[in-house]
Motif scaffolding. Structure first.
Motif, PDB file in Angstrom:
ATOM      1  N   THR A  70    -145.492 -30.130 179.711  1.00  0.00           N
ATOM      2  CA  THR A  70    -144.992 -31.486 179.478  1.00  0.00           C
ATOM      3  C   THR A  70    -145.822 -32.180 178.404  1.00  0.00           C
ATOM      4  N   PRO A  71    -145.256 -33.191 177.738  1.00  0.00           N
ATOM      5  CA  PRO A  71    -146.037 -33.904 176.718  1.00  0.00           C
ATOM      6  C   PRO A  71    -147.334 -34.505 177.239  1.00  0.00           C
ATOM      7  N   ARG A  72    -147.326 -35.003 178.479  1.00  0.00           N
ATOM      8  CA  ARG A  72    -148.555 -35.597 179.008  1.00  0.00           C
ATOM      9  C   ARG A  72    -149.646 -34.551 179.195  1.00  0.00           C
ATOM     10  N   ARG A  73    -149.271 -33.389 179.704  1.00  0.00           N
ATOM     11  CA  ARG A  73    -150.269 -32.324 179.859  1.00  0.00           C
ATOM     12  C   ARG A  73    -150.705 -31.804 178.492  1.00  0.00           C
ATOM     13  N   MET A  74    -149.788 -31.772 177.549  1.00  0.00           N
ATOM     14  CA  MET A  74    -150.134 -31.325 176.202  1.00  0.00           C
ATOM     15  C   MET A  74    -151.125 -32.275 175.553  1.00  0.00           C
ATOM     16  N   ALA A  75    -150.939 -33.578 175.753  1.00  0.00           N
ATOM     17  CA  ALA A  75    -151.881 -34.554 175.213  1.00  0.00           C
ATOM     18  C   ALA A  75    -153.258 -34.389 175.845  1.00  0.00           C
ATOM     19  N   MET A  97    -141.334 -33.781 169.133  1.00  0.00           N
ATOM     20  CA  MET A  97    -142.073 -33.858 170.391  1.00  0.00           C
ATOM     21  C   MET A  97    -143.544 -34.127 170.129  1.00  0.00           C
ATOM     22  N   GLY A  98    -144.071 -33.587 169.040  1.00  0.00           N
ATOM     23  CA  GLY A  98    -145.465 -33.847 168.688  1.00  0.00           C
ATOM     24  C   GLY A  98    -145.739 -35.314 168.456  1.00  0.00           C
ATOM     25  N   GLY A  99    -144.731 -36.064 167.971  1.00  0.00           N
ATOM     26  CA  GLY A  99    -144.895 -37.505 167.812  1.00  0.00           C
ATOM     27  C   GLY A  99    -145.053 -38.204 169.145  1.00  0.00           C
ATOM     28  N   GLN A 100    -144.356 -37.692 170.157  1.00  0.00           N
ATOM     29  CA  GLN A 100    -144.531 -38.235 171.501  1.00  0.00           C
ATOM     30  C   GLN A 100    -145.904 -37.841 172.050  1.00  0.00           C
ATOM     31  N   LEU A 133    -128.481 -35.896 177.412  1.00  0.00           N
ATOM     32  CA  LEU A 133    -129.812 -35.307 177.547  1.00  0.00           C
ATOM     33  C   LEU A 133    -129.938 -34.538 178.855  1.00  0.00           C
ATOM     34  N   GLN A 134    -129.358 -35.056 179.927  1.00  0.00           N
ATOM     35  CA  GLN A 134    -129.366 -34.335 181.198  1.00  0.00           C
ATOM     36  C   GLN A 134    -128.547 -33.055 181.089  1.00  0.00           C
ATOM     37  N   GLU A 135    -127.427 -33.097 180.393  1.00  0.00           N
ATOM     38  CA  GLU A 135    -126.617 -31.894 180.186  1.00  0.00           C
ATOM     39  C   GLU A 135    -127.406 -30.838 179.411  1.00  0.00           C
ATOM     40  N   THR A 136    -128.212 -31.284 178.466  1.00  0.00           N
ATOM     41  CA  THR A 136    -129.029 -30.338 177.707  1.00  0.00           C
ATOM     42  C   THR A 136    -130.056 -29.659 178.603  1.00  0.00           C
ATOM     43  N   VAL A 137    -130.676 -30.418 179.492  1.00  0.00           N
ATOM     44  CA  VAL A 137    -131.621 -29.816 180.436  1.00  0.00           C
ATOM     45  C   VAL A 137    -130.928 -28.771 181.296  1.00  0.00           C
ATOM     46  N   THR A 138    -129.752 -29.084 181.772  1.00  0.00           N
ATOM     47  CA  THR A 138    -128.991 -28.127 182.590  1.00  0.00           C
ATOM     48  C   THR A 138    -128.728 -26.854 181.807  1.00  0.00           C
ATOM     49  N   ALA A 139    -128.341 -26.990 180.546  1.00  0.00           N
ATOM     50  CA  ALA A 139    -128.084 -25.808 179.713  1.00  0.00           C
ATOM     51  C   ALA A 139    -129.355 -25.008 179.475  1.00  0.00           C
ATOM     52  N   GLN A 183    -138.711 -27.386 180.665  1.00  0.00           N
ATOM     53  CA  GLN A 183    -139.693 -28.327 181.199  1.00  0.00           C
ATOM     54  C   GLN A 183    -140.084 -29.380 180.170  1.00  0.00           C
ATOM     55  N   ALA A 184    -140.324 -28.956 178.941  1.00  0.00           N
ATOM     56  CA  ALA A 184    -140.762 -29.898 177.915  1.00  0.00           C
ATOM     57  C   ALA A 184    -139.659 -30.905 177.585  1.00  0.00           C
ATOM     58  N   PHE A 185    -138.426 -30.429 177.439  1.00  0.00           N
ATOM     59  CA  PHE A 185    -137.327 -31.332 177.102  1.00  0.00           C
ATOM     60  C   PHE A 185    -137.068 -32.314 178.239  1.00  0.00           C
ATOM     61  N   GLU A 186    -137.070 -31.820 179.456  1.00  0.00           N
ATOM     62  CA  GLU A 186    -136.838 -32.689 180.611  1.00  0.00           C
ATOM     63  C   GLU A 186    -137.920 -33.758 180.714  1.00  0.00           C
ATOM     64  N   ALA A 187    -139.178 -33.369 180.491  1.00  0.00           N
ATOM     65  CA  ALA A 187    -140.279 -34.326 180.590  1.00  0.00           C
ATOM     66  C   ALA A 187    -140.252 -35.340 179.456  1.00  0.00           C
ATOM     67  N   MET A 188    -139.688 -34.974 178.317  1.00  0.00           N
ATOM     68  CA  MET A 188    -139.579 -35.922 177.214  1.00  0.00           C
ATOM     69  C   MET A 188    -138.546 -37.006 177.476  1.00  0.00           C
ATOM     70  N   PHE A 189    -137.413 -36.622 178.101  1.00  0.00           N
ATOM     71  CA  PHE A 189    -136.263 -37.517 178.091  1.00  0.00           C
ATOM     72  C   PHE A 189    -135.644 -37.851 179.448  1.00  0.00           C
ATOM     73  N   VAL A 190    -135.904 -37.066 180.486  1.00  0.00           N
ATOM     74  CA  VAL A 190    -135.102 -37.193 181.703  1.00  0.00           C
ATOM     75  C   VAL A 190    -135.913 -37.603 182.926  1.00  0.00           C
ATOM     76  N   LEU A 191    -137.100 -37.065 183.116  1.00  0.00           N
ATOM     77  CA  LEU A 191    -137.882 -37.357 184.308  1.00  0.00           C
ATOM     78  C   LEU A 191    -138.244 -38.841 184.374  1.00  0.00           C
ATOM     79  N   PRO A 192    -138.555 -39.344 185.568  1.00  0.00           N
ATOM     80  CA  PRO A 192    -138.848 -40.785 185.710  1.00  0.00           C
ATOM     81  C   PRO A 192    -139.962 -41.280 184.799  1.00  0.00           C
TER      82      PRO A 192
END
Length: 262
Positions: A70-75, A97-100, A133-139, A183-192
């Motif tokens: 996830t971006p937070r763990r990456m930071a 994602m690197g900008g985030q 964005l949720q559909e992308t995570v599912t895919a 995981q990375a995409f979901e953590a960027m855009f979908v998770l709380p």
């Protein structure tokens, strides 16, 4: 090439080039890429600055943990890398994602980031895109994960993008561990706790206290971010007609812009 431990389960690959005055540059790649993304820029930057370019967890030559990509763990990993290198201040540069990731680094570790450059960053998505964005995570969690990732990458280029750049990213996406992409995409855009979609983007990014240079291909996104930047040395630049991969399409111009602003 060097590796550094960022916790018990992650070893980061990085390169360390150049020298010069001022804080080192920390270059952070985007989703599904790796630090080779900066190959178009490294030589010119290293003639003026010390340059650290790392592969984020789950990407490139770095460790691929089963969870926590996830971006937070990456930071947090990057903070550990800088500590291991004895670097106390950087100018952090992140694409997509690197900008985030570098924005999270600036908020959670403000003493580490003297200046921040966000290159067509992965935040500020409109709320009406949440369903897509949720559909992308599912895919990305399906058996067609790589196909979905490559299809998503079509949005990142346009007719002006050189074929070598298109091919470079398709090949890396096709070789990525699917669980990392998801995981990375979901953590960027979908998770709380995601900060990629407005208004969460606004609230979190307003906490950045360092000067920010934001480079966008979309004038509307640029206008939105300009309202969040309070430091007087901050700036927003728009390259209309470019794609999401603008810094790769125009490497000399990007390098000149970056070094000039620094």
């Amino acid at each position: 090439m060097p590796y550094a431990h960022a916790g018990e389960d992650v070893r980061l690959f990085y390169t360390d080039d150049g020298a010069g005055e001022g804080p080192p540059l920390l270059l952070v790649h985007g989703w599904g890429a790796d630090s080779h993304q900066w190959s178009w820029h490294l030589d010119a930057l290293a003639r003026r600055r010390r340059v650290i370019a790392a592969d984020l967890r789950g990407h490139g030559y770095s460790s691929v943990p089963p969870e926590g990509n996830t971006p937070r763990r990456m930071a947090a990993d990057l903070a550990a890398l800088l500590d291991a290198l004895g670097i106390d201040r950087v100018a952090a540069v992140g694409h997509s994602m690197g900008g985030q990731v570098v924005s999270i680094l600036a908020v959670e570790h403000p003493g580490l980031v003297e200046r921040l450059v966000a290159v067509d960053p992965g935040y500020g998505m409109a709320p009406e895109l949440a369903g897509m964005l949720q559909e992308t995570v599912t895919a990305l969690r399906s058996e067609r994960a790589h196909e979905a990732a490559v299809e998503l990458d079509r949005w990142c280029t346009n007719r002006r993008t050189p074929p070598v750049i298109r091919r470079w990213h398709r090949r890396r996406l096709s070789g990525m561990p699917p669980h990392v992409l998801a995981q990375a995409f979901e953590a960027m855009f979908v998770l709380p706790e995601a900060i990629g979609v407005r208004p969460a983007s606004d609230a979190y990014l307003a906490r950045r206290r360092c000067p920010v240079l934001a480079l966008w291909h979309d004038p509307a996104q640029a206008a939105w971010e300009s309202g969040l930047l309070e430091h007087p040395d901050s700036a927003v630049v728009v390259w209309e007609g470019a794609s999401h991969r603008l810094h790769e399409e125009r490497p000399e111009e990007f390098t000149e812009l970056l070094l000039g602003w620094l």
